[in-house]
Scaffold this motif. Structure first.
Motif, PDB file in Angstrom:
ATOM      1  N   TRP A  36      -3.896  -7.794  -6.925  1.00  0.00           N
ATOM      2  CA  TRP A  36      -2.850  -6.761  -6.854  1.00  0.00           C
ATOM      3  C   TRP A  36      -1.684  -7.269  -6.028  1.00  0.00           C
ATOM      4  N   GLU A  38       1.258  -5.295  -4.983  1.00  0.00           N
ATOM      5  CA  GLU A  38       2.103  -4.352  -4.272  1.00  0.00           C
ATOM      6  C   GLU A  38       1.805  -4.249  -2.783  1.00  0.00           C
ATOM      7  N   ASP A  40       1.692  -1.769   0.761  1.00  0.00           N
ATOM      8  CA  ASP A  40       1.294  -0.392   1.038  1.00  0.00           C
ATOM      9  C   ASP A  40       2.510   0.418   1.483  1.00  0.00           C
ATOM     10  N   ASP A  41       2.282   1.657   1.933  1.00  0.00           N
ATOM     11  CA  ASP A  41       3.395   2.539   2.302  1.00  0.00           C
ATOM     12  C   ASP A  41       4.186   2.032   3.496  1.00  0.00           C
ATOM     13  N   ILE A 193      -5.145   0.838  -4.082  1.00  0.00           N
ATOM     14  CA  ILE A 193      -4.463   1.940  -3.407  1.00  0.00           C
ATOM     15  C   ILE A 193      -4.622   1.818  -1.900  1.00  0.00           C
ATOM     16  N   ARG A 196      -2.963   3.984   1.331  1.00  0.00           N
ATOM     17  CA  ARG A 196      -1.741   4.721   1.015  1.00  0.00           C
ATOM     18  C   ARG A 196      -2.045   6.113   0.463  1.00  0.00           C
ATOM     19  N   ASP A 197      -1.010   6.949   0.347  1.00  0.00           N
ATOM     20  CA  ASP A 197      -1.127   8.302  -0.182  1.00  0.00           C
ATOM     21  C   ASP A 197      -1.495   8.240  -1.664  1.00  0.00           C
ATOM     22  N   PHE A 198      -2.687   8.738  -1.994  1.00  0.00           N
ATOM     23  CA  PHE A 198      -3.201   8.625  -3.358  1.00  0.00           C
ATOM     24  C   PHE A 198      -2.358   9.419  -4.354  1.00  0.00           C
ATOM     25  N   LYS A 200       0.774  10.335  -4.126  1.00  0.00           N
ATOM     26  CA  LYS A 200       2.078   9.679  -4.252  1.00  0.00           C
ATOM     27  C   LYS A 200       1.984   8.456  -5.155  1.00  0.00           C
ATOM     28  N   PHE A 201       0.881   7.720  -5.025  1.00  0.00           N
ATOM     29  CA  PHE A 201       0.667   6.538  -5.849  1.00  0.00           C
ATOM     30  C   PHE A 201       0.552   6.917  -7.323  1.00  0.00           C
ATOM     31  N   LYS A 204       3.750   7.812  -9.085  1.00  0.00           N
ATOM     32  CA  LYS A 204       4.618   6.670  -9.369  1.00  0.00           C
ATOM     33  C   LYS A 204       4.398   6.132 -10.780  1.00  0.00           C
ATOM     34  N   TYR A 205       3.178   6.303 -11.303  1.00  0.00           N
ATOM     35  CA  TYR A 205       2.829   5.709 -12.589  1.00  0.00           C
ATOM     36  C   TYR A 205       2.605   6.718 -13.715  1.00  0.00           C
TER      37      TYR A 205
END
Length: 366
Positions: A36, A38, A40-41, A193, A196-198, A200-201, A204-205
């Protein structure tokens, strides 16, 4: 000397696995899987820190260290599955799919290409001499559930060094060796994930919109949800409908993805929360299908106690019948055991309600 390609994560379990394999006389190579990209927040890429821990541990133990990038394979075979299931209103388990598609498929292929004889992972699981998948010795840490979808041929090539140990024993070994990650916190949650805020994640998608929360008994609207993908069967927290009715807690007992409705039932023991069976699809057995299912037990989620089940296979579906069970969740994995042996699994399609009047809840997911 047999060559073992070990998946090193930067955690204590794979680190001690490296030590145990060396102690057993294997030629060990540590490989860190980057799955992965990305951050994190907080703008931090946690895989960078984990990779550093893995590299320094391998250096201390005197074994080679490499990194392999599986981000494309992970996106195509795990993450797209994760999104597809959520779009259907289901709650998938991507960690199970990661083992199936990445660790015991793509990683195994890579290991064989670099002349490995075996692969090893830091899972708390075991393997019999007949290449059966067994529960780990530590009942509190057993991770065989997450391996329920791997293939028999992959299992033949796998070694689980920590499966014969309890977690506190592994940490003790790591501290005695002076490993930097001896007391490192275990990773929790879905790997991509992290902390991070699940919700919110997911937003995003996936597109989502607010909708009604309906009382399963009265049929009345009792609240608003923030998007159906953010809720799962059996969920209690985050409904925002406290103080209604008899003041007992409310639980999600069903979803209708087409109508964008969440159904809720009040009370821990509300009958709408209970099932007496389930229908599973995408059946998978590790090895041959058993000739009978006498004495089989099942888990419907990780860390759950085994449940006695009657098993029937009909029209490519697995039907499990059992005594009352709360919170059966479409998209999760129903895993079958015979004693300590994991024999197979299916993806939960829908629960069979305890009472017929709640059968409409079973058809709420596409």
């Amino acid at each position: 000397m047999s060559k073992v390609i070990l998946g090193v994560s930067g955690g204590v379990d794979s680190s001690v696995s490296a030590y145990l394999l060396k102690k057993q006389g294997y030629d060990v190579v540590g490989v860190f899987m980057k799955n992965w990209n990305e951050e994190d927040d907080d703008g931090v890429c946690t895989s960078t820190d984990d990779s550093l821990d893995a590299r320094l541990t391998c250096s201390k133990l005197g074994i080679p260290f490499y990194t392999v990038n599986f981000t494309k394979e992970y996106w195509n075979n795990v993450f797209t599955y994760f999104l597809r299931e959520y779009k259907k209103g289901r709650t998938p388990n991507p960690d199970v799919m990661c083992n199936q598609e990445i660790k015991f498929n793509a990683f195994l292929d890579h290991a064989m290409k670099i002349d490995g004889d075996y692969i090893a992972m830091g899972h708390y699981a075991r393997k019999s001499k007949d290449n059966e998948l067994l529960k780990g010795i530590d009942e509190n840490k057993d991770q065989s559930y997450f391996l329920a979808r791997i293939e028999k041929e992959a299992l033949k090539k796998a070694i689980f060094p920590v499966g014969e140990y309890k977690k506190d024993e592994i940490r003790k070994i790591a501290n005695e060796l002076g490993l930097r990650n001896a007391n490192k916190k275990d990773s929790t949650g879905i790997c991509f994930i992290g902390e991070r805020d699940f919700d919110k994640f997911l937003d995003k998608y996936l597109f989502t919109k607010p909708g009604d929360i309906i009382d399963v008994d009265s049929g009345k609207v009792i609240g608003k949800h923030k998007g159906i993908i953010h809720y799962t069967n059996g969920q209690r927290k985050g409904l925002g409908i406290g103080g209604i009715g008899n003041l007992e807690p409310w639980f999600v007992c069903g979803k209708n993805i087409n109508k964008n409705i969440i159904y809720a039932a009040q009370g821990v023991n509300h009958p709408a929360n209970y099932s007496i069976g389930l229908i599973g699809e995408d059946i998978h057995f590790i090895g041959d299908k058993p000739s009978d299912f006498n004495g089989v037990k099942a888990k419907f989620r990780y860390r759950q106690k085994d449940v006695d089940v009657d098993v029937k296979i009909k029209n490519d579906e697995m039907i499990l019948e059992f005594d009352d069970f709360k919170g059966i969740t479409p998209g999760q994995v129903a895993v079958l055991y015979k004693g300590d042996v994991l024999i197979g699994s299916s993806i939960i399609k829908k629960p069979i309600p305890k009472f017929e009047k709640y059968s409409y809840l079973n058809d709420c997911v596409d």
